[in-house]
Enzyme design. Sequence first.
Site, mmCIF file in Angstrom:
data_model
loop_
_atom_site.group_PDB
_atom_site.id
_atom_site.type_symbol
_atom_site.label_atom_id
_atom_site.label_comp_id
_atom_site.label_asym_id
_atom_site.label_seq_id
_atom_site.Cartn_x
_atom_site.Cartn_y
_atom_site.Cartn_z
ATOM 1 N N GLY A 10 0.827 -1.214 0.000
ATOM 2 C CA GLY A 10 0.000 0.000 0.000
ATOM 3 C C GLY A 10 0.859 1.261 0.000
ATOM 4 O O GLY A 10 2.097 1.184 0.064
ATOM 5 N N ASP A 35 -2.244 -12.399 4.284
ATOM 6 C CA ASP A 35 -3.629 -11.932 4.310
ATOM 7 C C ASP A 35 -4.019 -11.820 5.785
ATOM 8 O O ASP A 35 -4.165 -12.836 6.465
ATOM 9 C CB ASP A 35 -4.522 -12.948 3.577
ATOM 10 C CG ASP A 35 -5.988 -12.576 3.653
ATOM 11 O OD1 ASP A 35 -6.323 -11.571 4.322
ATOM 12 O OD2 ASP A 35 -6.802 -13.301 3.057
ATOM 13 N N ALA A 59 -5.241 -2.593 5.359
ATOM 14 C CA ALA A 59 -6.621 -2.227 5.672
ATOM 15 C C ALA A 59 -7.475 -2.282 4.419
ATOM 16 O O ALA A 59 -6.967 -2.188 3.293
ATOM 17 C CB ALA A 59 -6.676 -0.802 6.244
ATOM 18 N N THR A 61 -9.498 -0.089 2.522
ATOM 19 C CA THR A 61 -9.516 1.380 2.519
ATOM 20 C C THR A 61 -10.504 1.989 1.515
ATOM 21 O O THR A 61 -10.539 3.217 1.367
ATOM 22 C CB THR A 61 -8.101 1.937 2.224
ATOM 23 O OG1 THR A 61 -7.638 1.377 0.998
ATOM 24 C CG2 THR A 61 -7.124 1.621 3.330
ATOM 25 N N THR A 100 -7.636 6.072 11.673
ATOM 26 C CA THR A 100 -8.140 7.131 10.784
ATOM 27 C C THR A 100 -8.969 8.200 11.489
ATOM 28 O O THR A 100 -9.597 7.943 12.526
ATOM 29 C CB THR A 100 -9.023 6.456 9.698
ATOM 30 O OG1 THR A 100 -9.702 7.456 8.957
ATOM 31 C CG2 THR A 100 -10.073 5.537 10.301
ATOM 32 N N ASP A 101 -9.024 9.374 10.868
ATOM 33 C CA ASP A 101 -9.917 10.459 11.313
ATOM 34 C C ASP A 101 -11.388 10.060 11.176
ATOM 35 O O ASP A 101 -12.254 10.663 11.796
ATOM 36 C CB ASP A 101 -9.636 11.727 10.487
ATOM 37 C CG ASP A 101 -9.691 11.493 8.983
ATOM 38 O OD1 ASP A 101 -9.294 10.402 8.540
ATOM 39 O OD2 ASP A 101 -10.138 12.397 8.243
ATOM 40 N N TYR A 124 -16.496 2.021 6.958
ATOM 41 C CA TYR A 124 -15.033 2.077 7.069
ATOM 42 C C TYR A 124 -14.635 2.564 8.471
ATOM 43 O O TYR A 124 -13.822 1.934 9.157
ATOM 44 C CB TYR A 124 -14.474 3.005 5.989
ATOM 45 C CG TYR A 124 -13.012 3.337 6.137
ATOM 46 C CD1 TYR A 124 -12.026 2.382 5.886
ATOM 47 C CD2 TYR A 124 -12.605 4.626 6.515
ATOM 48 C CE1 TYR A 124 -10.674 2.701 6.020
ATOM 49 C CE2 TYR A 124 -11.256 4.943 6.639
ATOM 50 C CZ TYR A 124 -10.303 3.980 6.398
ATOM 51 O OH TYR A 124 -8.964 4.301 6.529
ATOM 52 N N LYS A 128 -12.736 0.374 11.397
ATOM 53 C CA LYS A 128 -11.406 0.793 11.862
ATOM 54 C C LYS A 128 -11.434 1.019 13.377
ATOM 55 O O LYS A 128 -10.494 0.670 14.081
ATOM 56 C CB LYS A 128 -10.963 2.077 11.146
ATOM 57 C CG LYS A 128 -10.637 1.911 9.674
ATOM 58 C CD LYS A 128 -9.379 1.106 9.404
ATOM 59 C CE LYS A 128 -8.106 1.826 9.810
ATOM 60 N NZ LYS A 128 -6.892 1.037 9.475
ATOM 61 N N TRP A 149 -6.032 12.104 5.377
ATOM 62 C CA TRP A 149 -5.736 12.675 4.047
ATOM 63 C C TRP A 149 -4.316 12.319 3.585
ATOM 64 O O TRP A 149 -3.497 13.188 3.292
ATOM 65 C CB TRP A 149 -5.910 14.196 4.080
ATOM 66 C CG TRP A 149 -7.293 14.697 4.334
ATOM 67 C CD1 TRP A 149 -8.315 14.051 4.958
ATOM 68 C CD2 TRP A 149 -7.815 15.991 3.970
ATOM 69 N NE1 TRP A 149 -9.432 14.853 5.007
ATOM 70 C CE2 TRP A 149 -9.149 16.048 4.420
ATOM 71 C CE3 TRP A 149 -7.282 17.108 3.338
ATOM 72 C CZ2 TRP A 149 -9.956 17.174 4.227
ATOM 73 C CZ3 TRP A 149 -8.084 18.231 3.161
ATOM 74 C CH2 TRP A 149 -9.413 18.258 3.597
HETATM 75 N N1 LIG Z 1 -5.252 6.913 2.642
HETATM 76 C C1 LIG Z 1 -5.720 7.746 3.555
HETATM 77 O O1 LIG Z 1 -6.088 8.886 3.257
HETATM 78 C C2 LIG Z 1 -5.818 7.296 4.991
HETATM 79 C C3 LIG Z 1 -6.351 8.192 5.933
HETATM 80 C C4 LIG Z 1 -6.421 7.799 7.264
HETATM 81 C C5 LIG Z 1 -5.973 6.553 7.649
HETATM 82 N N2 LIG Z 1 -5.485 5.690 6.720
HETATM 83 C C6 LIG Z 1 -5.022 4.378 7.164
HETATM 84 O O2 LIG Z 1 -3.649 4.281 6.843
HETATM 85 C C7 LIG Z 1 -3.300 2.930 6.575
HETATM 86 C C8 LIG Z 1 -2.557 2.859 5.258
HETATM 87 O O3 LIG Z 1 -3.399 3.341 4.232
HETATM 88 P P1 LIG Z 1 -2.896 3.510 2.753
HETATM 89 O O4 LIG Z 1 -3.245 4.874 2.342
HETATM 90 O O5 LIG Z 1 -1.504 3.025 2.628
HETATM 91 O O6 LIG Z 1 -3.907 2.514 2.037
HETATM 92 P P2 LIG Z 1 -3.687 1.550 0.799
HETATM 93 O O7 LIG Z 1 -2.741 2.169 -0.167
HETATM 94 O O8 LIG Z 1 -5.058 1.163 0.350
HETATM 95 O O9 LIG Z 1 -2.946 0.311 1.452
HETATM 96 C C9 LIG Z 1 -3.619 -0.674 2.193
HETATM 97 C C10 LIG Z 1 -2.981 -1.989 1.832
HETATM 98 O O10 LIG Z 1 -3.619 -3.032 2.585
HETATM 99 C C11 LIG Z 1 -3.759 -4.132 1.722
HETATM 100 N N3 LIG Z 1 -4.790 -5.064 2.169
HETATM 101 C C12 LIG Z 1 -6.130 -5.017 1.995
HETATM 102 N N4 LIG Z 1 -6.704 -6.108 2.523
HETATM 103 C C13 LIG Z 1 -5.702 -6.866 3.046
HETATM 104 C C14 LIG Z 1 -5.654 -8.094 3.718
HETATM 105 N N5 LIG Z 1 -6.758 -8.804 3.960
HETATM 106 N N6 LIG Z 1 -4.449 -8.561 4.125
HETATM 107 C C15 LIG Z 1 -3.314 -7.874 3.875
HETATM 108 N N7 LIG Z 1 -3.290 -6.712 3.239
HETATM 109 C C16 LIG Z 1 -4.472 -6.198 2.829
HETATM 110 C C17 LIG Z 1 -4.097 -3.537 0.378
HETATM 111 O O11 LIG Z 1 -3.848 -4.480 -0.633
HETATM 112 P P3 LIG Z 1 -4.728 -4.434 -1.983
HETATM 113 O O12 LIG Z 1 -4.356 -3.162 -2.652
HETATM 114 O O13 LIG Z 1 -4.287 -5.665 -2.691
HETATM 115 O O14 LIG Z 1 -6.156 -4.458 -1.559
HETATM 116 C C18 LIG Z 1 -3.149 -2.344 0.347
HETATM 117 O O15 LIG Z 1 -1.906 -2.706 -0.202
HETATM 118 C C19 LIG Z 1 -4.606 2.150 6.606
HETATM 119 O O16 LIG Z 1 -4.708 1.519 7.861
HETATM 120 C C20 LIG Z 1 -5.685 3.208 6.457
HETATM 121 O O17 LIG Z 1 -6.877 2.814 7.089
HETATM 122 C C21 LIG Z 1 -5.380 6.040 5.391
#
Ligand SMILES: NC(=O)c1ccc[n+]([C@@H]2O[C@H](COP(=O)([O-])OP(=O)(O)OC[C@H]3O[C@@H](n4cnc5c(N)ncnc54)[C@H](OP(=O)(O)O)[C@@H]3O)[C@@H](O)[C@H]2O)c1
Length: 279
Positions: A10, A35, A59, A61, A100-101, A124, A128, A149
Amino acid sequence: MKIMVTGAGGQLGQELVRLPREDVEWIGLDRSRLDVADGEQCRSAVAAIRPDAIIHTAAYTAVDRAESEPEEAYRVNALGTRHVAEAAEAVGAKLVCVSTDYVFDGQGTEPYKEEDAANPRTVYGRTKLEGERLALEACSRTFIARTSWVYGAHGANFVRTMLQLASQHSVLRVVDDQRGSPTYTYDLACFLTELAGTERYGVYHASNGGECTWYEFAKAIFEISGIDVRLIPCTTEEFPRPAPRPAYSVLGQRALLRNGFKELRHWRAALEDFLKPRK
Ligand SMILES: NC(=O)c1ccc[n+]([C@@H]2O[C@H](COP(=O)([O-])OP(=O)(O)OC[C@H]3O[C@@H](n4cnc5c(N)ncnc54)[C@H](OP(=O)(O)O)[C@@H]3O)[C@@H](O)[C@H]2O)c1
């Protein structure tokens, strides 16, 4: 320190495992290698690696899709987090859980404190929040780090979407009635790594400082990049989405300061660094 990263494919996971840290051995596991929804896989992977700390970024997401796939979102965000937490506890590892927020309802008018009551309005956010609770219950060495964000060099995010849209359109409409704090994966990854080296367990808010609307964020992206595009502010109502977006989701960083960490820099300084990397 050996740090295992879940969700290493991710945008945050990729940033973490690339952080040049001489004192850290990174073990990144993307979804194809772990997984998190599979409890047995989690137990055996963590038992084999025996990390000092796990940074759990994996996650579900897809905020809008989660509204129609609540079971799948729960399986990954809640049960998956519990599996990782139980596996961490079994080997005495620390757990840094990224949250997350969206655990808040977005009705606030001043930065949310870590201890403010959560009240998620989306699948979501609810899954979380349940993940946070299960992690704290299952692992005695848990840090919860809520962020917002998120953007960076890896994966899809608002900054990359804006730059791509500007290459195809001369006028863009961007929402101007949601406030939050953009957060650069590099700054967040540095903080999470620092956190993992301590024993100051608890709940943290970890976003870049300051706040803006998506419109203001887009304006800064184009100013810094020197791209000439006409931006028109619009309202959330004009862009209806399956999952309601929080109107206000600024995270105050009190726990971070209270525990002797430095605040993450202002979002605009971080954005400049991202868009104009140092030579
Ligand atoms: N992005 C934001 O704006 C944001 C904001 C607040 C908090 N967060 C939190 O920050 C963290 C990182 O987010 P990110 O932006 O890096 O999101 P991301 O790019 O969507 O990365 C999440 C990763 O988790 C993987 N995943 C999904 N289901 C899974 C499973 N069952 N087992 C193992 N891996 C799995 C996804 O793989 P696939 O792509 O193959 O599904 C993806 O590579 C998350 O916990 C998210 O909730 C993100």
